[in-house]
Design a protein around this motif. Structure first.
Motif, PDB file in Angstrom:
ATOM      1  N   ASP A  14       4.145  20.193  -9.600  1.00  0.00           N
ATOM      2  CA  ASP A  14       3.227  21.265  -9.094  1.00  0.00           C
ATOM      3  C   ASP A  14       1.485  20.849  -9.113  1.00  0.00           C
ATOM      4  O   ASP A  14       0.963  20.739  -8.238  1.00  0.00           O
ATOM      5  CB  ASP A  14       3.404  22.545  -9.466  1.00  0.00           C
ATOM      6  N   GLU A  15       1.465  20.204 -10.394  1.00  0.00           N
ATOM      7  CA  GLU A  15       0.013  19.640 -10.519  1.00  0.00           C
ATOM      8  C   GLU A  15      -0.247  18.551  -9.514  1.00  0.00           C
ATOM      9  O   GLU A  15      -1.291  18.435  -8.853  1.00  0.00           O
ATOM     10  CB  GLU A  15      -0.234  19.212 -11.921  1.00  0.00           C
ATOM     11  N   GLN A  16       0.692  17.682  -9.527  1.00  0.00           N
ATOM     12  CA  GLN A  16       0.571  16.623  -8.600  1.00  0.00           C
ATOM     13  C   GLN A  16       0.375  16.874  -7.101  1.00  0.00           C
ATOM     14  O   GLN A  16      -0.324  16.465  -6.206  1.00  0.00           O
ATOM     15  CB  GLN A  16       1.658  15.334  -8.547  1.00  0.00           C
ATOM     16  N   THR A  17       1.154  18.051  -6.755  1.00  0.00           N
ATOM     17  CA  THR A  17       0.902  18.628  -5.450  1.00  0.00           C
ATOM     18  C   THR A  17      -0.339  19.197  -4.845  1.00  0.00           C
ATOM     19  O   THR A  17      -1.085  18.739  -4.286  1.00  0.00           O
ATOM     20  CB  THR A  17       1.881  19.697  -5.075  1.00  0.00           C
ATOM     21  N   VAL A  18      -0.997  20.040  -6.010  1.00  0.00           N
ATOM     22  CA  VAL A  18      -2.366  20.555  -5.954  1.00  0.00           C
ATOM     23  C   VAL A  18      -3.330  19.196  -5.869  1.00  0.00           C
ATOM     24  O   VAL A  18      -4.315  19.163  -5.135  1.00  0.00           O
ATOM     25  CB  VAL A  18      -2.452  21.422  -7.278  1.00  0.00           C
ATOM     26  N   ASP A  19      -3.215  18.223  -6.566  1.00  0.00           N
ATOM     27  CA  ASP A  19      -4.111  17.002  -6.719  1.00  0.00           C
ATOM     28  C   ASP A  19      -4.016  16.259  -5.501  1.00  0.00           C
ATOM     29  O   ASP A  19      -5.382  16.125  -5.066  1.00  0.00           O
ATOM     30  CB  ASP A  19      -3.731  16.023  -8.029  1.00  0.00           C
ATOM     31  N   ALA A  20      -2.898  16.150  -4.857  1.00  0.00           N
ATOM     32  CA  ALA A  20      -2.777  15.786  -3.699  1.00  0.00           C
ATOM     33  C   ALA A  20      -3.586  16.334  -2.248  1.00  0.00           C
ATOM     34  O   ALA A  20      -4.123  15.821  -1.423  1.00  0.00           O
ATOM     35  CB  ALA A  20      -1.276  15.429  -2.989  1.00  0.00           C
ATOM     36  N   ALA A  21      -3.408  18.108  -2.665  1.00  0.00           N
ATOM     37  CA  ALA A  21      -3.820  18.676  -1.375  1.00  0.00           C
ATOM     38  C   ALA A  21      -5.338  18.918  -1.597  1.00  0.00           C
ATOM     39  O   ALA A  21      -5.938  18.687  -0.522  1.00  0.00           O
ATOM     40  CB  ALA A  21      -3.020  20.043  -1.516  1.00  0.00           C
ATOM     41  N   ILE A  22      -5.947  19.161  -2.756  1.00  0.00           N
ATOM     42  CA  ILE A  22      -7.247  19.431  -3.055  1.00  0.00           C
ATOM     43  C   ILE A  22      -7.991  18.040  -3.437  1.00  0.00           C
ATOM     44  O   ILE A  22      -9.197  17.739  -2.994  1.00  0.00           O
ATOM     45  CB  ILE A  22      -7.493  20.664  -3.928  1.00  0.00           C
ATOM     46  N   GLY A  23      -7.521  17.168  -4.123  1.00  0.00           N
ATOM     47  CA  GLY A  23      -8.202  16.132  -4.738  1.00  0.00           C
ATOM     48  C   GLY A  23      -9.261  16.412  -5.705  1.00  0.00           C
ATOM     49  O   GLY A  23      -9.408  17.557  -5.752  1.00  0.00           O
ATOM     50  N   ARG A  24      -9.870  15.345  -5.981  1.00  0.00           N
ATOM     51  CA  ARG A  24     -11.349  15.496  -6.607  1.00  0.00           C
ATOM     52  C   ARG A  24     -12.319  15.466  -5.497  1.00  0.00           C
ATOM     53  O   ARG A  24     -12.166  14.924  -4.681  1.00  0.00           O
ATOM     54  CB  ARG A  24     -11.197  14.441  -7.463  1.00  0.00           C
ATOM     55  N   LEU A  25     -13.480  15.846  -6.221  1.00  0.00           N
ATOM     56  CA  LEU A  25     -14.756  16.010  -5.257  1.00  0.00           C
ATOM     57  C   LEU A  25     -15.064  14.095  -5.365  1.00  0.00           C
ATOM     58  O   LEU A  25     -15.514  13.886  -6.429  1.00  0.00           O
ATOM     59  CB  LEU A  25     -15.910  16.673  -5.913  1.00  0.00           C
ATOM     60  N   PRO A  26     -15.232  13.727  -4.114  1.00  0.00           N
ATOM     61  CA  PRO A  26     -15.465  12.310  -4.223  1.00  0.00           C
ATOM     62  C   PRO A  26     -16.762  11.904  -4.668  1.00  0.00           C
ATOM     63  O   PRO A  26     -17.822  12.670  -4.309  1.00  0.00           O
ATOM     64  CB  PRO A  26     -15.348  11.853  -2.634  1.00  0.00           C
TER      65      PRO A  26
END
Length: 146
Positions: A14-26
């Motif tokens: 789930d955490e990986q999915t959230v990271d992929a969807a929202i990502g980090r602020l570049p």
């Protein structure tokens, strides 16, 4: 695999999915967006017709945001949670605009020099403070979605 291990694996995915969807602020966006924002809002103190500069700055911000969004690894499905998360971005923009207008008006009322620059500085500081909070809220909203 024990049930506890399975739950840990599900949370990790789930955490990986959230990271992929929202990502980090570049990083490039976190650096250039406040500079462009400050420049386009303070330009009225330095030129008689700020309209083309404000227009160019707005277009540049839109292009930068589009590039940032396109680099995400996953797309979000529409749901009541993503709708709630989408409300946060315009709310942050309204808060920043309110701070800009408020400080600019206050600086103009007390005859401080460069009122647009003062408003732009306040808005830029707000941008720098609000963006990490905004991304955290989006992440927590997406975690609840799963």
């Amino acid at each position: 695999m024990t049930p506890e291990e399975a739950l840990r694996e599900i949370r990790k995915r789930d955490e990986q999915t959230v990271d992929a969807a929202i990502g980090r602020l570049p990083r490039w966006y976190a650096i250039t967006a406040p500079i462009v924002l400050f420049g386009m809002c303070s330009v009225a103190d330095y030129t008689d017709d700020p309209t083309p500069y404000i227009g160019m700055g707005g277009c540049l911000l839109a292009v930068m945001s589009s590039i940032s969004i396109k680099r995400r690894n996953a797309r979000l499905q529409r749901s009541r949670y993503t709708g709630r998360a989408a409300v946060l971005m315009p709310l942050a923009a309204v808060i920043m605009l309110g701070i800009y207008v408020g400080l600019r008006s206050l600086a103009g009322a007390v005859d401080l020099p460069l009122p647009h620059t003062i408003g732009a500085a306040g808005m830029t500081v707000t941008f720098l403070l609000v963006n990490p909070w905004l991304y955290g809220r989006l992440r927590s909203t997406m975690r609840r979605e799963g």
